[in-house]
Design a protein around this motif. Structure first.
Motif, short mmCIF file in Angstrom:
data_model
loop_
_atom_site.label_atom_id
_atom_site.label_comp_id
_atom_site.label_asym_id
_atom_site.label_seq_id
_atom_site.Cartn_x
_atom_site.Cartn_y
_atom_site.Cartn_z
N GLY A 124 49.36 21.41 54.60
CA GLY A 124 48.88 20.80 53.56
C GLY A 124 47.39 21.21 52.91
O GLY A 124 46.82 21.84 53.92
N ASN A 125 46.84 20.72 51.69
CA ASN A 125 45.60 20.88 51.31
C ASN A 125 45.09 22.32 51.25
O ASN A 125 43.93 22.44 51.42
N LEU A 126 46.03 23.09 51.17
CA LEU A 126 45.73 24.75 50.87
C LEU A 126 46.51 25.26 49.94
O LEU A 126 47.79 25.15 50.20
N ALA A 127 45.88 26.10 49.16
CA ALA A 127 46.76 26.71 48.25
C ALA A 127 45.85 28.11 47.85
O ALA A 127 44.58 28.27 48.37
N GLY A 128 46.37 28.96 47.17
CA GLY A 128 45.77 30.41 46.76
C GLY A 128 46.10 30.98 45.43
O GLY A 128 47.29 30.76 44.93
N THR A 129 45.12 31.56 44.89
CA THR A 129 45.33 32.44 43.65
C THR A 129 45.48 33.56 44.18
O THR A 129 44.92 34.23 44.92
N ILE A 130 46.31 34.49 43.20
CA ILE A 130 46.35 35.74 43.21
C ILE A 130 45.95 36.32 41.99
O ILE A 130 46.32 36.05 40.82
N THR A 131 45.45 37.49 41.86
CA THR A 131 44.88 38.11 40.65
C THR A 131 45.96 38.97 40.11
O THR A 131 46.87 39.61 40.79
N THR A 132 45.75 39.31 38.98
CA THR A 132 46.66 40.51 38.07
C THR A 132 46.68 41.73 38.92
O THR A 132 47.74 42.57 39.18
N HIS A 133 45.19 42.27 39.15
CA HIS A 133 45.31 43.64 39.48
C HIS A 133 45.49 43.92 40.89
O HIS A 133 46.31 44.94 41.42
N HIS A 134 45.58 42.74 41.77
CA HIS A 134 45.99 42.95 43.44
C HIS A 134 47.55 42.85 43.42
O HIS A 134 48.02 43.55 44.52
N LEU A 135 48.14 42.71 42.52
CA LEU A 135 49.54 42.75 42.43
C LEU A 135 49.96 44.14 41.87
O LEU A 135 51.27 44.56 42.07
N ILE A 136 49.08 45.13 41.58
CA ILE A 136 49.47 46.43 41.06
C ILE A 136 48.60 47.37 41.69
O ILE A 136 49.26 48.63 41.73
N ILE A 137 47.60 47.29 42.16
CA ILE A 137 46.92 48.64 42.84
C ILE A 137 46.63 48.05 44.26
O ILE A 137 46.59 47.06 44.87
N ASN A 138 46.71 49.35 44.96
CA ASN A 138 46.24 49.30 46.41
C ASN A 138 44.92 50.01 46.52
O ASN A 138 44.38 50.45 45.56
N ARG A 139 44.51 50.24 47.58
CA ARG A 139 43.24 51.03 47.84
C ARG A 139 43.10 52.41 47.48
O ARG A 139 42.16 52.84 47.14
N ASN A 140 44.27 52.86 47.42
CA ASN A 140 44.41 54.34 46.84
C ASN A 140 43.97 54.35 45.39
O ASN A 140 43.55 55.45 45.03
N ALA A 141 44.21 53.43 44.87
CA ALA A 141 43.89 53.57 43.36
C ALA A 141 42.15 53.88 43.04
O ALA A 141 41.82 54.42 42.12
N ILE A 142 41.40 53.26 44.05
CA ILE A 142 40.08 53.43 43.98
C ILE A 142 39.67 54.70 44.46
O ILE A 142 38.71 55.36 44.03
N LEU A 143 40.40 55.34 45.48
CA LEU A 143 39.88 56.28 46.35
C LEU A 143 40.52 57.71 46.46
O LEU A 143 40.03 58.79 46.61
N VAL A 144 41.77 57.79 45.86
CA VAL A 144 42.58 58.92 45.86
C VAL A 144 42.15 59.76 44.56
O VAL A 144 42.25 59.35 43.32
N GLY A 145 41.94 61.09 44.85
CA GLY A 145 41.69 61.91 43.59
C GLY A 145 40.35 61.77 43.20
O GLY A 145 40.11 62.03 41.90
N GLY A 146 39.35 61.14 43.89
CA GLY A 146 37.97 60.76 43.46
C GLY A 146 38.01 59.55 43.09
O GLY A 146 38.82 58.85 43.05
N ILE A 147 36.53 58.82 43.33
CA ILE A 147 36.48 57.56 43.40
C ILE A 147 36.52 57.05 41.88
O ILE A 147 35.84 57.46 41.02
N LYS A 148 37.17 55.83 41.64
CA LYS A 148 37.49 55.35 40.35
C LYS A 148 36.95 54.11 40.38
O LYS A 148 37.40 52.92 40.88
N PRO A 149 35.78 53.87 39.72
CA PRO A 149 34.93 52.54 39.87
C PRO A 149 35.60 51.48 38.92
O PRO A 149 35.25 50.40 39.54
N HIS A 150 36.35 51.93 38.18
CA HIS A 150 37.17 50.68 37.25
C HIS A 150 38.01 49.85 38.16
O HIS A 150 38.78 48.98 37.49
#
Length: 346
Positions: free
Chosen positions: A189-215
Motif C-alpha cells: 500500500g501507499n505506493l503508485a507509479g506514473t508511466i510516460t507516453t514516450h517510455h511506452l514507445i521507445i527503448n534506448r535504441n531510439a536514442i543511440l542507433v544510427g547516430g545520436i538522436k537528442p529528441h
C-alpha cells in the motif's frame, strides 16, 4: 473499434516551464487534459506555498480562454523546506504534492536533496497530514551506471524511506524499468507509479542507433526493450497503481541539439493519439480510461472528471506538427516513428 468514449483525462506529471515557454505550450495540455500535476523545477524553483500561488496564477493567465484546466501545484523539496509552510499549503487546498529531486538528477535539480536525513522533518509531517511525495527515482552517485540508477534508488533510498515512514504516500514518477514495475506491484500500500507516453514507445535504441538522436533523450533515460515491455504490460493491465504522467518537458531545439543537450521530450500535443495506438496494439482499449482518467484521481483523492471525450480512429494518419513555435523558440514534438490514426474529437 473505430471510436472510444472516455472520461476526460488528466496528466499527473507535467512540465510547463514559465514565461514565453509556458504561454507557448500550456494550450497543448489544456485542450485535452482537465488537470495536471505541475512540476516545480523552475529557476528559481517553487519551494513555498507563496511561490506555488504565484506560479498557479501565471499558468491560469496563460491558459487559452475557453479551456477548462486546473493546475495542481507541487512544492520543490529542499533540505530547508519548512514543514509548517507545507502543511499550510495542503490545508489551503493549493498544494497537491511535494516533489523530491535528488540533487543533479535532471533539469534544474541542482537545488534538490543531497542528504535525505535533512528532509525527514518535512517527510514526517507529510506522512502525518496525508500529503503525497512525488519522487524522481534515481540516484546520482557517479559510480552508478545511468541505466541502473532507478533500481539502485529503489534499493538504497525508496525502500528504506518507506520502511521508516510506511504511512507516507509515495508516487514513483516516470517508472522506466521492470524493477520499478515489480516493486510497485508487490507493495502492500501507499505506493503508485506514473508511466510516460514516450517510455511506452521507445527503448534506448531510439536514442543511440544510427547516430545520436537528442529528441529521444530524457531522464530517466529510456532503457532496454524488456523494460519497455514491462511498462506496457503495467499500463494496459488496469492495475489502479499505474496511471499516466507524461513528463512532457519542452526545451527549445538549440538546447537539445548541442554538445550537452537537455533531457526532455515534448509529448503533450499527441499523447492521447499515441496512447490509443499503444493500447490498441495491446488489445486493451477498454483499459485506456483507467490509465488516463480514473486511476490518477483515485490515488490523489480527487473525483474523476465528469466531462467525456471521444477518440476516433480514421483511415488516414493524423497530422501533428513536427515542431511548435514558442516565444522562446522552436520545440520539437515527439515523433513515435509510426503513423497515428487515433485523435481526440473536439
Amino acid at each position: 473499434m473505430k471510436s472510444l468514449k472516455i472520461r476526460r483525462p488528466d496528466d499527473w506529471h507535467l512540465h510547463l516551464r514559465d514565461g514565453a515557454m509556458l504561454e507557448g505550450v500550456v494550450g497543448d495540455t489544456s485542450r485535452d487534459f482537465a488537470r495536471a500535476i505541475i512540476m516545480p523545477n523552475l529557476v528559481p524553483p517553487v519551494v513555498t506555498t507563496a511561490d506555488a500561488i504565484a506560479y498557479r496564477d501565471r499558468i491560469l493567465k496563460a491558459t487559452p480562454s475557453g479551456d477548462s484546466f486546473t493546475p495542481l501545484m507541487t512544492l520543490y523539496l529542499t533540505e530547508q523546506t519548512d514543514p509548517d509552510d507545507v502543511e499550510k499549503g495542503k490545508a489551503s487546498g493549493l498544494v497537491t504534492a511535494v516533489k523530491l529531486y535528488p540533487a543533479g538528477a535532471t533539469t534544474n535539480s541542482h537545488g534538490g536533496v543531497r542528504d535525505i536525513e535533512k528532509a525527514m522533518p518535512v517527510l514526517e509531517r507529510m506522512a502525518k497530514i496525508g500529503l503525497p511525495l512525488c519522487v524522481h527515482g534515481e540516484v546520482t552517485t557517479p559510480e552508478i551506471d545511468i541505466f541502473d540508477r532507478e533500481a539502485v534508488f529503489i534499493e538504497t533510498v525508496l525502500d528504506p524511506l518507506r520502511g521508516r515512514l510506511p504511512e507516507l504516500k509515495v508516487t514513483m514518477e516516470h517508472v522506466t524499468t521492470a524493477d520499478g514495475v515489480d516493486y510497485i506491484s508487490s507493495a502492500s500500500g501507499n505506493l503508485a507509479g506514473t508511466i510516460t507516453t514516450h517510455h511506452l514507445i521507445i527503448n534506448r535504441n531510439a536514442i543511440l542507433v544510427g547516430g545520436i538522436k537528442p529528441h529521444y533523450y530524457c531522464l530517466p533515460v529510456a532503457k532496454r526493450e524488456n523494460h519497455r515491455l514491462a511498462l506496457r504490460k503495467a499500463a494496459t493491465s488496469g492495475d489502479a497503481r499505474f496511471f499516466l504522467g507524461t513528463d512532457s518537458a519542452p526545451h527549445v531545439d538549440p538546447l537539445k541539439e548541442c554538445a550537452c543537450g537537455c533531457a526532455g521530450i515534448y509529448t503533450s500535443i499527441n499523447t492521447m493519439s499515441c496512447l490509443a495506438h499503444v493500447f490498441e496494439q495491446e488489445s486493451a482499449l477498454d483499459k485506456l480510461e483507467a490509465f488516463a482518467s480514473l486511476n490518477g484521481p483515485a490515488w490523489y483523492g480527487l473525483p474523476a472528471n465528469e466531462e467525456m471525450i471521444s477518440l476516433v480512429k480514421g483511415d488516414e494518419p493524423v497530422s501533428f506538427p513536427a515542431r511548435i513555435e514558442t516565444g522562446d523558440g522552436t520545440v520539437t514534438v515527439f515523433d513515435p516513428m509510426f503513423p497515428l490514426h487515433w485523435q481526440v474529437q473536439r
